[in-house]
Design a protein around this motif. Structure first.
Motif, short mmCIF file in Angstrom:
data_model
loop_
_atom_site.label_atom_id
_atom_site.label_comp_id
_atom_site.label_asym_id
_atom_site.label_seq_id
_atom_site.Cartn_x
_atom_site.Cartn_y
_atom_site.Cartn_z
N UNK A 299 -12.07 4.47 -11.79
CA UNK A 299 -12.09 4.03 -10.39
C UNK A 299 -11.22 2.79 -10.18
N UNK A 300 -11.11 1.93 -11.22
CA UNK A 300 -10.33 0.70 -11.10
C UNK A 300 -8.83 0.93 -11.33
N UNK A 301 -8.46 2.03 -11.94
CA UNK A 301 -7.05 2.33 -12.24
C UNK A 301 -6.46 3.15 -11.09
N UNK A 302 -5.77 2.47 -10.19
CA UNK A 302 -5.26 3.15 -8.99
C UNK A 302 -4.19 4.20 -9.31
N UNK A 303 -3.38 3.94 -10.32
CA UNK A 303 -2.31 4.90 -10.67
C UNK A 303 -2.92 6.18 -11.22
N UNK A 304 -3.87 6.02 -12.12
CA UNK A 304 -4.53 7.20 -12.70
C UNK A 304 -5.31 7.95 -11.63
N UNK A 305 -6.00 7.23 -10.76
CA UNK A 305 -6.76 7.87 -9.68
C UNK A 305 -5.82 8.66 -8.75
N UNK A 306 -4.67 8.08 -8.46
CA UNK A 306 -3.69 8.76 -7.61
C UNK A 306 -3.19 10.04 -8.29
N UNK A 307 -2.94 9.95 -9.58
CA UNK A 307 -2.49 11.12 -10.34
C UNK A 307 -3.55 12.22 -10.32
#
Length: 164
Positions: free
Chosen positions: A115-123
Motif C-alpha cells: 500500500x505504501x509503494x505507489x509504483x508497485x501499486x500502480x503496476x
C-alpha cells in the motif's frame, strides 16, 4: 484500254482513299470516345466528390480486402509479443520486488508495504485493469474464461469485429 495507275504500296487510288477515309473515321471515333470518357469522369466527380467515385471505391475496397489478412497476421504477432512482454514484466518485477524486500529485511531496513509503494501499486492496478478488460471482452464474445491462453490476442479479436 486504259491502264490504271498503281499508287503507293501497290494499291490503286480508290483503295488509298478508302483507307484514308477509314482512318479518319477511326480518329473521329477515338475523339468521341475520349470526349465521352471525360464527360463521364467529370459527371462522376460532380456526383461523387473526392473519392466517392464508385469505381475508385470498388478498386480501393478490393485492395484493402487483399491486404486485410496480412494486417491481421501482423496484429496477431504484435499482440502475442505484447502479451509476452506483459507476462515477462509481471514475473520479473514481482520476483525483483520479493528479493528487494528480503534484502531490506536482512539489512534491518524497514520493509515497505504494498500500500505504501505507489509504483508497485500502480503496476498491480494496471495489470488488474488489463485482465478485467480482457475478461469482460471475452465474456461478451462467449469465450470460456478458463481457456484464455493469450489475453491480448483475445482482446484484439473481441474488438476487431466480424471476420470476413
Amino acid at each position: 484500254m486504259e491502264r490504271m495507275e498503281i499508287g503507293f504500296g501497290g494499291m490503286d487510288g480508290g483503295v488509298q482513299s478508302a483507307l484514308k477515309s477509314l482512318d479518319s473515321h477511326f480518329a473521329m471515333a477515338d475523339a468521341r470516345l475520349q470526349w465521352v470518357h471525360q464527360k463521364l469522369a467529370n459527371e462522376f466527380e460532380g456526383t461523387y466528390p473526392g473519392n466517392g467515385n464508385p469505381l475508385k471505391l470498388l478498386a480501393r475496397t478490393e485492395r484493402l480486402q487483399d491486404e486485410l489478412p496480412l494486417l491481421r497476421e501482423e496484429c496477431d504477432k504484435i499482440l502475442a509479443a505484447k502479451q509476452n512482454l506483459i507476462d515477462l514484466a509481471r514475473t520479473t518485477l514481482v520476483k525483483n520486488r520479493t528479493l528487494l524486500r528480503q534484502l531490506q529485511g536482512r539489512a534491518g531496513l524497514p520493509v515497505t508495504s504494498d500500500a505504501d509503494d505507489s509504483i508497485y501499486s500502480s503496476f498491480v492496478k494496471t495489470i488488474e485493469e488489463w485482465d478485467q478488460q480482457v475478461k469482460a471482452n471475452a465474456a461478451v464474445t462467449d469465450i470460456d474464461q478458463s481457456e484464455l491462453p493469450d489475453l491480448n490476442l483475445e482482446l484484439f479479436r473481441a474488438n476487431r469485429g466480424p471476420t470476413w
